[in-house]
Scaffold this motif. Structure first.
Motif, PDB file in Angstrom:
ATOM      1  N   LEU A  92      -3.727 -30.353  44.623  1.00  0.00           N
ATOM      2  CA  LEU A  92      -2.300 -30.073  45.577  1.00  0.00           C
ATOM      3  C   LEU A  92      -1.258 -28.717  45.036  1.00  0.00           C
ATOM      4  CD1 LEU A  92      -1.482 -33.719  45.359  1.00  0.00           C
ATOM      5  CD2 LEU A  92      -2.654 -32.400  46.698  1.00  0.00           C
ATOM      6  N   TYR A  93      -1.495 -27.958  44.627  1.00  0.00           N
ATOM      7  CA  TYR A  93      -1.058 -26.648  43.449  1.00  0.00           C
ATOM      8  C   TYR A  93      -1.482 -25.315  44.628  1.00  0.00           C
ATOM      9  CZ  TYR A  93       1.316 -29.856  40.244  1.00  0.00           C
ATOM     10  OH  TYR A  93       1.764 -30.556  39.989  1.00  0.00           O
ATOM     11  N   LYS A  94      -2.504 -25.552  44.711  1.00  0.00           N
ATOM     12  CA  LYS A  94      -3.495 -24.728  45.496  1.00  0.00           C
ATOM     13  C   LYS A  94      -2.851 -24.604  46.968  1.00  0.00           C
ATOM     14  CE  LYS A  94      -7.625 -25.469  42.551  1.00  0.00           C
ATOM     15  NZ  LYS A  94      -7.092 -24.522  41.778  1.00  0.00           N
ATOM     16  N   LEU A  95      -3.319 -23.112  47.388  1.00  0.00           N
ATOM     17  CA  LEU A  95      -2.904 -22.780  48.735  1.00  0.00           C
ATOM     18  C   LEU A  95      -3.468 -23.232  49.656  1.00  0.00           C
ATOM     19  CD1 LEU A  95      -0.888 -21.003  50.993  1.00  0.00           C
ATOM     20  CD2 LEU A  95      -2.633 -19.434  50.352  1.00  0.00           C
ATOM     21  N   ASP A  96      -4.616 -23.724  49.309  1.00  0.00           N
ATOM     22  CA  ASP A  96      -5.813 -24.611  50.403  1.00  0.00           C
ATOM     23  C   ASP A  96      -5.484 -25.550  50.601  1.00  0.00           C
ATOM     24  OD1 ASP A  96      -7.129 -24.811  48.063  1.00  0.00           O
ATOM     25  OD2 ASP A  96      -8.557 -24.014  48.340  1.00  0.00           O
ATOM     26  N   HIS A  97      -4.890 -26.467  49.954  1.00  0.00           N
ATOM     27  CA  HIS A  97      -4.776 -27.525  49.843  1.00  0.00           C
ATOM     28  C   HIS A  97      -2.585 -27.888  50.723  1.00  0.00           C
ATOM     29  CE1 HIS A  97      -7.926 -28.864  48.377  1.00  0.00           C
ATOM     30  NE2 HIS A  97      -7.881 -30.159  48.692  1.00  0.00           N
ATOM     31  N   ALA A  98      -1.847 -27.119  51.336  1.00  0.00           N
ATOM     32  CA  ALA A  98      -1.002 -26.630  51.707  1.00  0.00           C
ATOM     33  C   ALA A  98      -0.904 -26.460  53.128  1.00  0.00           C
ATOM     34  CB  ALA A  98       0.137 -25.877  51.028  1.00  0.00           C
ATOM     35  N   PRO A  99      -0.977 -27.734  53.681  1.00  0.00           N
ATOM     36  CA  PRO A  99      -1.558 -27.860  55.375  1.00  0.00           C
ATOM     37  C   PRO A  99      -0.124 -26.888  55.552  1.00  0.00           C
ATOM     38  CG  PRO A  99      -0.865 -29.547  54.305  1.00  0.00           C
ATOM     39  CD  PRO A  99      -0.006 -28.963  53.090  1.00  0.00           C
ATOM     40  N   LEU A 100       0.624 -26.100  55.544  1.00  0.00           N
ATOM     41  CA  LEU A 100       2.131 -25.573  57.031  1.00  0.00           C
ATOM     42  C   LEU A 100       1.970 -24.454  56.143  1.00  0.00           C
ATOM     43  CD1 LEU A 100       5.308 -27.472  57.284  1.00  0.00           C
ATOM     44  CD2 LEU A 100       3.374 -27.271  58.540  1.00  0.00           C
ATOM     45  N   CYS A 101       1.094 -23.802  54.734  1.00  0.00           N
ATOM     46  CA  CYS A 101       1.673 -22.524  53.806  1.00  0.00           C
ATOM     47  C   CYS A 101       0.467 -22.218  54.130  1.00  0.00           C
ATOM     48  CB  CYS A 101       1.694 -23.287  52.402  1.00  0.00           C
ATOM     49  SG  CYS A 101       3.330 -23.539  52.639  1.00  0.00           S
ATOM     50  N   ARG A 102      -0.386 -22.408  53.890  1.00  0.00           N
ATOM     51  CA  ARG A 102      -2.067 -21.493  54.211  1.00  0.00           C
ATOM     52  C   ARG A 102      -2.496 -20.942  55.586  1.00  0.00           C
ATOM     53  NH1 ARG A 102      -5.761 -27.300  54.489  1.00  0.00           N
ATOM     54  NH2 ARG A 102      -5.342 -27.830  56.685  1.00  0.00           N
ATOM     55  N   HIS A 103      -1.063 -21.151  56.758  1.00  0.00           N
ATOM     56  CA  HIS A 103      -1.244 -20.924  57.817  1.00  0.00           C
ATOM     57  C   HIS A 103      -0.746 -20.066  58.261  1.00  0.00           C
ATOM     58  CE1 HIS A 103      -4.891 -23.274  59.228  1.00  0.00           C
ATOM     59  NE2 HIS A 103      -4.408 -24.452  58.507  1.00  0.00           N
ATOM     60  N   TYR A 117       4.222 -13.515  53.280  1.00  0.00           N
ATOM     61  CA  TYR A 117       3.444 -13.615  51.879  1.00  0.00           C
ATOM     62  C   TYR A 117       4.459 -13.300  50.811  1.00  0.00           C
ATOM     63  CZ  TYR A 117      -0.232 -12.711  55.361  1.00  0.00           C
ATOM     64  OH  TYR A 117      -1.580 -13.325  56.567  1.00  0.00           O
ATOM     65  N   GLN A 118       5.233 -12.843  51.102  1.00  0.00           N
ATOM     66  CA  GLN A 118       6.468 -12.888  50.159  1.00  0.00           C
ATOM     67  C   GLN A 118       6.891 -14.083  49.827  1.00  0.00           C
ATOM     68  OE1 GLN A 118       7.812 -12.902  52.967  1.00  0.00           O
ATOM     69  NE2 GLN A 118       9.503 -13.881  53.406  1.00  0.00           N
ATOM     70  N   CYS A 119       6.919 -15.428  50.436  1.00  0.00           N
ATOM     71  CA  CYS A 119       7.613 -16.786  49.868  1.00  0.00           C
ATOM     72  C   CYS A 119       7.516 -17.000  47.827  1.00  0.00           C
ATOM     73  CB  CYS A 119       7.240 -17.532  50.931  1.00  0.00           C
ATOM     74  SG  CYS A 119       7.743 -19.424  50.883  1.00  0.00           S
ATOM     75  N   ARG A 120       7.722 -17.755  47.995  1.00  0.00           N
ATOM     76  CA  ARG A 120       7.887 -17.679  46.013  1.00  0.00           C
ATOM     77  C   ARG A 120       6.755 -19.000  46.202  1.00  0.00           C
ATOM     78  NH1 ARG A 120       6.404 -14.777  44.228  1.00  0.00           N
ATOM     79  NH2 ARG A 120       6.603 -15.484  41.853  1.00  0.00           N
ATOM     80  N   ARG A 121       6.710 -19.876  47.572  1.00  0.00           N
ATOM     81  CA  ARG A 121       6.197 -21.202  47.616  1.00  0.00           C
ATOM     82  C   ARG A 121       6.678 -22.066  46.741  1.00  0.00           C
ATOM     83  NH1 ARG A 121       0.994 -23.292  48.745  1.00  0.00           N
ATOM     84  NH2 ARG A 121      -0.113 -21.724  46.549  1.00  0.00           N
ATOM     85  N   CYS A 122       7.614 -22.162  46.414  1.00  0.00           N
ATOM     86  CA  CYS A 122       7.982 -22.759  45.071  1.00  0.00           C
ATOM     87  C   CYS A 122       7.533 -24.549  45.070  1.00  0.00           C
ATOM     88  CB  CYS A 122       9.726 -23.087  44.562  1.00  0.00           C
ATOM     89  SG  CYS A 122      10.206 -23.223  43.097  1.00  0.00           S
ATOM     90  N   THR A 128      11.292 -32.041  49.740  1.00  0.00           N
ATOM     91  CA  THR A 128      10.391 -33.258  49.912  1.00  0.00           C
ATOM     92  C   THR A 128       9.347 -34.250  49.697  1.00  0.00           C
ATOM     93  OG1 THR A 128       8.341 -31.625  50.186  1.00  0.00           O
ATOM     94  CG2 THR A 128      10.282 -30.658  51.388  1.00  0.00           C
ATOM     95  N   LEU A 129       9.622 -34.238  48.205  1.00  0.00           N
ATOM     96  CA  LEU A 129       8.459 -34.928  47.047  1.00  0.00           C
ATOM     97  C   LEU A 129       7.496 -35.517  47.120  1.00  0.00           C
ATOM     98  CD1 LEU A 129      10.783 -38.981  48.217  1.00  0.00           C
ATOM     99  CD2 LEU A 129      11.119 -36.955  46.172  1.00  0.00           C
ATOM    100  N   GLU A 130       6.548 -33.749  47.740  1.00  0.00           N
ATOM    101  CA  GLU A 130       5.156 -33.299  47.806  1.00  0.00           C
ATOM    102  C   GLU A 130       5.818 -31.593  47.060  1.00  0.00           C
ATOM    103  OE1 GLU A 130       2.852 -34.985  48.082  1.00  0.00           O
ATOM    104  OE2 GLU A 130       3.868 -36.974  49.376  1.00  0.00           O
ATOM    105  N   VAL A 131       4.480 -31.821  46.630  1.00  0.00           N
ATOM    106  CA  VAL A 131       4.389 -30.166  45.774  1.00  0.00           C
ATOM    107  C   VAL A 131       3.791 -29.575  47.124  1.00  0.00           C
ATOM    108  CG1 VAL A 131       4.436 -31.414  43.091  1.00  0.00           C
ATOM    109  CG2 VAL A 131       2.034 -30.893  45.082  1.00  0.00           C
ATOM    110  N   ASN A 132       3.056 -29.674  47.290  1.00  0.00           N
ATOM    111  CA  ASN A 132       2.560 -28.743  48.482  1.00  0.00           C
ATOM    112  C   ASN A 132       3.204 -28.016  50.018  1.00  0.00           C
ATOM    113  OD1 ASN A 132       1.378 -30.785  49.416  1.00  0.00           O
ATOM    114  ND2 ASN A 132      -0.518 -30.707  49.880  1.00  0.00           N
ATOM    115  N   THR A 133       4.312 -29.272  50.193  1.00  0.00           N
ATOM    116  CA  THR A 133       5.507 -29.474  51.522  1.00  0.00           C
ATOM    117  C   THR A 133       6.552 -28.577  50.875  1.00  0.00           C
ATOM    118  OG1 THR A 133       3.703 -30.916  52.130  1.00  0.00           O
ATOM    119  CG2 THR A 133       5.730 -29.970  53.008  1.00  0.00           C
ATOM    120  N   PRO A 134       6.475 -27.232  51.182  1.00  0.00           N
ATOM    121  CA  PRO A 134       7.948 -26.690  51.372  1.00  0.00           C
ATOM    122  C   PRO A 134       9.341 -27.488  52.428  1.00  0.00           C
ATOM    123  CG  PRO A 134       7.050 -25.678  53.093  1.00  0.00           C
ATOM    124  CD  PRO A 134       5.762 -26.047  52.125  1.00  0.00           C
ATOM    125  N   SER A 135      10.593 -27.087  52.171  1.00  0.00           N
ATOM    126  CA  SER A 135      11.670 -27.700  52.870  1.00  0.00           C
ATOM    127  C   SER A 135      12.364 -26.786  54.583  1.00  0.00           C
ATOM    128  CB  SER A 135      12.541 -28.311  51.967  1.00  0.00           C
ATOM    129  OG  SER A 135      13.267 -26.283  51.758  1.00  0.00           O
TER     130      SER A 135
END
Length: 314
Positions: free
Chosen positions: A230-241, A245-250, A258-265
């Protein structure tokens, strides 16, 4: 794969990211735990980053720290010998002599950057690298997004002129995207882990310092990241697309909002895309004055600020 190892030397170690460290009671990492942490980093061939508190460490700590290659992250009040100096607020930057060979982080509120981006330029003119960290991302409103866009535009004008004058300023929210061809996020839980004074491993310092944080193992029993994918980019549904690129994706902000580590607000996404679009305009302006980054790809024009709004196109 873990590459970076952040070691918090004390409970009051300076925050260098979005989270606030409200702890005021000192809890220095026991020397034996520090030695064990350094040994772990050496065995795993990790790049070690020591995060310092706002007081002088005992001499024996300095000797142990200097036993291995590392990066020092220090608060501005104790900046001597630092590789990265952290300021809390723009006003505090006026009291420290800025050096070209040191990177600087300024943690600031949205109001500070709206009202005082001239201080950002003044700081950028004297250093080689400046990172801005917004401490209240989750509070941004539509009006705030407009104000941030204006601030980015004004900063871009100054940065463009600096490039024309032969300088090479680096400001994370504007120049990083011009140089990147893929995601360059925080990497907490994926490429970076944190080691805390209690001897535990954490996703990042925020997961140690916040009330509802959790450990991912300890120095005695090793690393144990639950659902590590869940902490990897390929399991972040929005971020992987995404190509901001400069986003910290904190992941801490993700979990907080959002209560999900792989989903940004929504707020984190819009801020990152405003930066991305400002970088695109800046790159085009600089290229009007001569050849610049000829081998880098153009930043394409997009018609959205939140990838969630066009998720069906991914």
């Amino acid at each position: 794969m873990i590459q970076y190892f952040v070691i918090l030397l004390d409970d009051t170690s300076v925050s260098f990211c979005h989270y606030d460290n409200k702890r005021i009671e000192r809890r220095l990492m026991p020397l034996e735990i520090l030695k064990a942490g350094i040994l772990y980093g050496m065995k795993e061939n990790l790049n070690i980053q020591f995060v310092y508190p706002d007081y002088e460490l005992p001499k024996e700590y300095g000797e142990v720290i200097e036993s291995i290659d590392h990066v020092k992250i220090k608060p501005a009040s104790k900046h001597e010998g630092a590789d990265v100096v952290v300021f809390d607020g723009l006003k505090n930057t006026c009291n420290v002599q800025i050096k070209k060979d040191v990177s600087y982080v300024v943690r600031m509120s949205k109001r500070e950057i709206f009202d005082s981006y001239d201080l950002v330029i003044r700081l950028l003119e004297n250093t080689g690298r400046l990172n801005i960290v917004l401490t209240d991302v989750e509070t941004f409103t539509d009006d705030d997004f407009k104000m941030y866009d204006i601030a980015l535009s004004e900063l871009s004008k100054k940065i463009c002129q600096m490039y024309v004058d032969g300088k090479s300023p680096q400001l994370n929210i504007l120049t990083d995207r011009m140089m990147l061809g893929k995601m360059n996020n925080c990497g907490a839980g994926d490429t970076t882990i944190t080691f805390a004074p209690d001897g535990g491993f954490y996703i990042c310092p925020a997961f140690y310092l916040c009330d509802d944080g959790y450990a991912i193992g300890d120095i005695a029993n090793g690393l144990d990241i639950k659902n590590e994918q869940l902490y990897k980019l390929d399991h972040a549904p929005l971020c992987r697309h995404c190509d901001a690129y400069q986003c910290r994706r904190c992941v801490w902000l993700n979990r907080k909002t959002t209560l999900e580590v792989n989903t940004p607000s929504h707020e984190q996404c819009v801020i990152s895309h405003l930066e991305r679009n400002a970088s695109r305009k800046l790159l085009m302006e600089i290229r009007k004055h001569g050849e610049f980054l000829p081998n880098s790809e153009d930043i394409r024009l997009i018609n959205y600020l939140d990838p969630f709004d066009v998720r069906d196109n991914f």
